[in-house]
Design a protein around this motif. Structure first.
Motif, PDB file in Angstrom:
ATOM      1  N   THR A  27      28.850 -95.221 -37.933  1.00  0.00           N
ATOM      2  CA  THR A  27      27.730 -96.113 -37.955  1.00  0.00           C
ATOM      3  C   THR A  27      27.139 -96.204 -39.412  1.00  0.00           C
ATOM      4  O   THR A  27      26.169 -96.095 -39.839  1.00  0.00           O
ATOM      5  N   PRO A  52      19.700 -89.752 -38.400  1.00  0.00           N
ATOM      6  CA  PRO A  52      20.346 -90.481 -37.258  1.00  0.00           C
ATOM      7  C   PRO A  52      20.081 -90.084 -36.130  1.00  0.00           C
ATOM      8  O   PRO A  52      20.118 -90.474 -35.068  1.00  0.00           O
ATOM      9  N   LEU A 108      28.150 -91.035 -35.342  1.00  0.00           N
ATOM     10  CA  LEU A 108      27.122 -91.028 -36.476  1.00  0.00           C
ATOM     11  C   LEU A 108      27.152 -90.157 -37.420  1.00  0.00           C
ATOM     12  O   LEU A 108      27.956 -89.238 -37.179  1.00  0.00           O
ATOM     13  N   SER A 123      18.357 -91.683 -32.794  1.00  0.00           N
ATOM     14  CA  SER A 123      19.125 -91.698 -31.383  1.00  0.00           C
ATOM     15  C   SER A 123      18.054 -91.245 -30.079  1.00  0.00           C
ATOM     16  O   SER A 123      18.196 -91.856 -29.101  1.00  0.00           O
ATOM     17  N   LEU A 138      27.638-100.424 -32.272  1.00  0.00           N
ATOM     18  CA  LEU A 138      27.534-100.766 -30.766  1.00  0.00           C
ATOM     19  C   LEU A 138      28.251-101.861 -30.215  1.00  0.00           C
ATOM     20  O   LEU A 138      29.035-102.063 -29.190  1.00  0.00           O
ATOM     21  N   ILE A 163      31.428 -93.468 -30.691  1.00  0.00           N
ATOM     22  CA  ILE A 163      30.462 -94.127 -31.643  1.00  0.00           C
ATOM     23  C   ILE A 163      29.872 -92.850 -32.381  1.00  0.00           C
ATOM     24  O   ILE A 163      29.221 -91.900 -31.945  1.00  0.00           O
ATOM     25  N   GLU A 204      23.986 -98.569 -36.559  1.00  0.00           N
ATOM     26  CA  GLU A 204      24.293 -98.200 -35.049  1.00  0.00           C
ATOM     27  C   GLU A 204      24.447 -99.525 -34.267  1.00  0.00           C
ATOM     28  O   GLU A 204      25.296 -99.590 -33.341  1.00  0.00           O
ATOM     29  N   TYR A 220      28.577 -91.221 -27.516  1.00  0.00           N
ATOM     30  CA  TYR A 220      27.670 -91.410 -28.618  1.00  0.00           C
ATOM     31  C   TYR A 220      27.390 -89.939 -29.050  1.00  0.00           C
ATOM     32  O   TYR A 220      27.045 -88.993 -28.319  1.00  0.00           O
ATOM     33  N   SER A 272      18.542 -98.382 -38.426  1.00  0.00           N
ATOM     34  CA  SER A 272      19.817 -98.191 -37.370  1.00  0.00           C
ATOM     35  C   SER A 272      20.673 -99.371 -37.442  1.00  0.00           C
ATOM     36  O   SER A 272      21.453 -99.625 -36.522  1.00  0.00           O
TER      37      SER A 272
END
Length: 735
Positions: free
Chosen positions: A577, A18, A86, A22, A607, A84, A603, A11, A600
């Motif tokens: 994302t 963002p 961002l 997180s 995910l 992932i 995200e 991540y 989010s």
């Protein structure tokens, strides 16, 4: 590359909104993943992190950190990659300088950014900083092509809850203005290499002096290599004419570029716009302004800060501004104009927002007005021009009934990195620029003048073929209209079409696809979605960036909620994302009012896909159950109105994370595929439900008051955690 120590899912640590989100969301994700044997790790690709990693020789042992971008660059070339990603800052020079100053204030003995490097040492420092600015991250990580689309739950919600759209009228004066010649589009040449080749770029001045602009270039066989230039004199003539035209029409003057992704070319073009707008001031006081360190490429804001103590120059600026057309504003209340900061008006966000508003931009009077949208280069300006013409004819789009546009984008291995490459140059002497192959062949040749912007870019065979095949797979999955946005009259596109047609024919699907120039593709696509149908836009890198904001902003009100999957060419997965930028205004609101409106949802979508990908790669059935439950939780967020509100007093990002955790736990408790998971998450779901009142009370404590994050670009982790995880009750359940 990968080892037993590499976490299952990486991540990314990024910037601004963002990253703040997180701090709240990642502990939830890591805790839930642990129950399925899924480990999470982080890698820092933030602007501050990249600066620190670039200058270890200036820092103490405690301050140094690893080059996480380089690590990820290796990881994405492996089948096991599961990242992932961002949104991170694609830094303009003002942002880079601000980040450096903040780090210096925190005790990091970093060198200053050399605005005009003179010594070898300054040039070496500048070269290191130049490797950080602009879109330095994405080309490293994108070892695959892009598959972007609205998640089904997101699209369904947008249609059931349509956002407000501005009214379009046939008499709107809003227009797109572009150069009629002398631009990158007009001067482009392109060739496909028949064999592996090495090349150099050489400027031969009119006096015969040769300067090697770039050596050591290497391309595999089948690479499409482009070269072109934008005439500085033609640009200046165009801008001067547009200033007068805007004034005569009574519209707002606005310039739309991408000084982040096109980190070399577009700041220069931006600087030309600043100079043109203040031309009488530069004519009268140019030498004095240069002595004060004025660089128009840095924007009007930096210029004003440098000359503010010179009454004569300030008076001249005031006089010119009073005679110029009103300017499109970034923030009317604060007096921030379109020309203040090169990274404040980014075309892929600014143009869709203006179009969604019915062609209206904010003026210095705090009111909406028709706008002259100046997009100097004609390569992709026709997309926005045709969009505006279409809505003038047909009226606004209805989000409640509109179909959707998916995108398959060519971007792997730095494909089409226009204007950001180390092969973009501002020409310092009139003459001829040539790209010369090792065997002496002149691949490209252009006569140039001082100040012209010359650039080259490339796209390799393997990414192109992968892109076409990905498009074929997506069209087969959707069974809908699919258009290659390619112009046979443009040099680069003609080379791509020579790849596209044989592959379509070999796979027997040529009748499933259309090839249209961007202008024609724009109108055809709008007709399709106005009828409630789906279209797949198959585009190059820049159009991928533009269209995955344009259509989502019109369909969904935002591009941050897109499902964005990069199918890495070596078999791994990169899950982005959304395309929502990093939302600096959100950070400002949090710091002033303790309210974070960042959503989010992007995200959440990434995910779910990441868990399901992991389930396939590592045969982890529990991970698949987690991924499926993520989708259920996301649907719960939408169906129950749990997304963040914009204003203090409304639920914010932290509230949405509570509800996401609760809906996720409830879905896992309710599933019957894995009894162990059901039992584990039943206890969590019950605790979150029973603690609802206390958790929400704790989350809302201190709302409406200023908070201290310990920094903007490089915040304090403990201070940020205290702000973003204020519920001790929820933390105890999750941790």
């Amino acid at each position: 590359m990968t080892s037993d120590n590499t976490p299952d899912i990486i991540y990314t640590t990024v910037d601004e909104a963002p990253e703040l989100a997180s701090a709240s969301l990642l502990p939830i994700i890591a805790s839930f993943g642990k129950a399925a044997g899924v480990s999470f790790g982080t890698q820092d690709i933030s602007l501050a992190g990249r600066i620190i990693a670039t200058f270890p020789d200036y820092l103490t042992d405690e301050q140094r950190q690893s080059d996480d971008l380089a690590f990820l660059g290796d990881l994405v070339k492996t089948p096991e990659a599961n990242v992932i990603k961002l949104p991170n800052i694609s830094a303009s020079v003002p942002q880079l300088v601000a980040a450096i100053r903040e780090l210096q204030s925190q005790g990091y003995a970093l060198p200053d950014f050399p605005e005009a490097p003179a010594t070898d040492a300054e040039k070496a420092v500048r070269a290191r900083y130049d490797g950080i600015k602009g879109s330095a991250v994405n080309p490293v990580l994108r070892e695959g092509n892009s598959d972007r689309r609205a998640a089904a739950a997101v699209k369904k919600f947008a249609q059931a809850n349509p956002h407000r759209m501005g009214e379009w009228t046939a008499d709107s004066k809003t227009t797109v203005s572009s150069m009629s010649g002398g631009d990158f589009r007009a001067n482009e040449t392109s060739a496909t290499l028949s064999a592996d080749a090495k090349a150099k770029i050489v400027l031969t001045a009119t006096d015969g002096t040769e300067t090697v602009l770039k050596d050591g270039l290497s391309y595999p066989a089948g690479t499409v290599v482009d070269a072109t230039f934008l005439s500085a004199s033609a640009l200046d003539e165009f801008l001067a004419a547009e200033i007068e035209k805007t004034k005569a029409d009574g519209t707002l003057f606005s310039v739309h570029l991408k000084a982040t992704m096109m980190k070399v070319s577009d700041p220069i073009i931006f600087g030309h716009a600043v100079t043109a707008f203040l031309q009488p001031v530069f004519d009268a006081h140019g030498d004095k302004m240069a002595a004060l360190g004025v660089n128009p490429n840095s924007g009007l804001g930096d210029l004003l800060a440098r000359v503010k103590d010179d009454a004569e120059i300030m008076a001249a600026i005031d006089a010119v501004m009073a005679d110029r057309p009103a300017m499109y504003m970034v923030d009317s209340d604060k007096g921030l104009t379109n020309l203040h900061v090169p990274s404040d008006v980014i075309i892929d966000a600014s143009m869709p927002a203006l179009i969604r508003a019915g062609g209206k931009g904010w003026g210095p009077d705090g009111k909406e007005h028709d706008t002259n949208c100046i997009i100097p280069d004609n390569s992709y300006a026709p997309v926005y021009d045709e969009t505006i013409k279409y809505f003038k004819e047909t009226g606004k789009l209805d989000p409640a009934t509109a179909g959707t546009v998916q995108n398959v984008g060519l971007m792997a291995q730095k494909a089409e990195e226009y204007g950001s490459h180390p092969t973009t140059f501002e020409i310092e002497a009139a003459g001829t620029v040539r790209m010369i192959l090792e065997d002496g062949t002149v691949l490209h040749e252009h006569a140039v003048e001082v100040g012209d912007i010359w650039r080259s870019a490339s796209a390799r065979r393997a990414p192109i073929e992968d892109w076409v095949n990905l498009a074929i797979d997506r069209q087969a999955a959707e069974g809908c209209e699919a258009i290659f946005w390619l112009d046979e009259t443009r040099a680069h596109d003609a080379e791509l079409i020579a790849y596209v047609k044989p592959i379509l024919e070999a796979r027997g699907v040529a009748d499933k696809f259309t090839i249209l120039a961007p202008r024609e593709a724009t109108r055809a696509t709008f007709e399709t979605i106005r009828a409630g149908k789906t279209s797949i836009a198959i585009t190059g890198n820049v159009l991928r960036d533009y269209l995955t904001d344009l259509f989502p902003i019109l369909e969904l009100a935002t591009s941050a909620k897109m499902l964005s999957i990069v199918k890495l060419m070596q078999g791994g997965g990169l899950f982005e994302t959304g395309a929502g930028g990093s939302a600096p205004k959100h950070v400002q609101q949090l710091m002033e009012e303790n309210h974070l409106r960042w959503d989010s949802l992007g995200e959440f979508c990434a995910l779910g896909e990441s868990f399901k990908f992991l389930a396939d790669v590592k045969d982890n059935a529990k991970a698949r159950i987690l991924g499926e439950a993520v989708e259920t939780a996301t649907q719960g967020i939408l169906d129950n109105g749990r997304s963040p509100g914009r204003k203090v007093g409304q639920p914010d990002n932290r509230d949405s994370h509570y509800w996401f955790a609760r809906y996720w736990a409830e879905a896992l408790a309710a599933q019957s595929k894995d009894a162990e998971l059901a039992t584990h998450f039943s206890a969590i779901a019950n605790a979150l439900a029973e603690g609802e009142a206390k958790i929400l009370e704790e989350l809302h404590a201190g709302r409406g008051t200023a908070v201290d994050l310990g920094g903007y670009y490089h915040g304090d982790a403990s201070k940020t955690a205290a702000v973003m995880r204020p519920s001790a009750t929820m933390n105890a359940i999750i941790d």
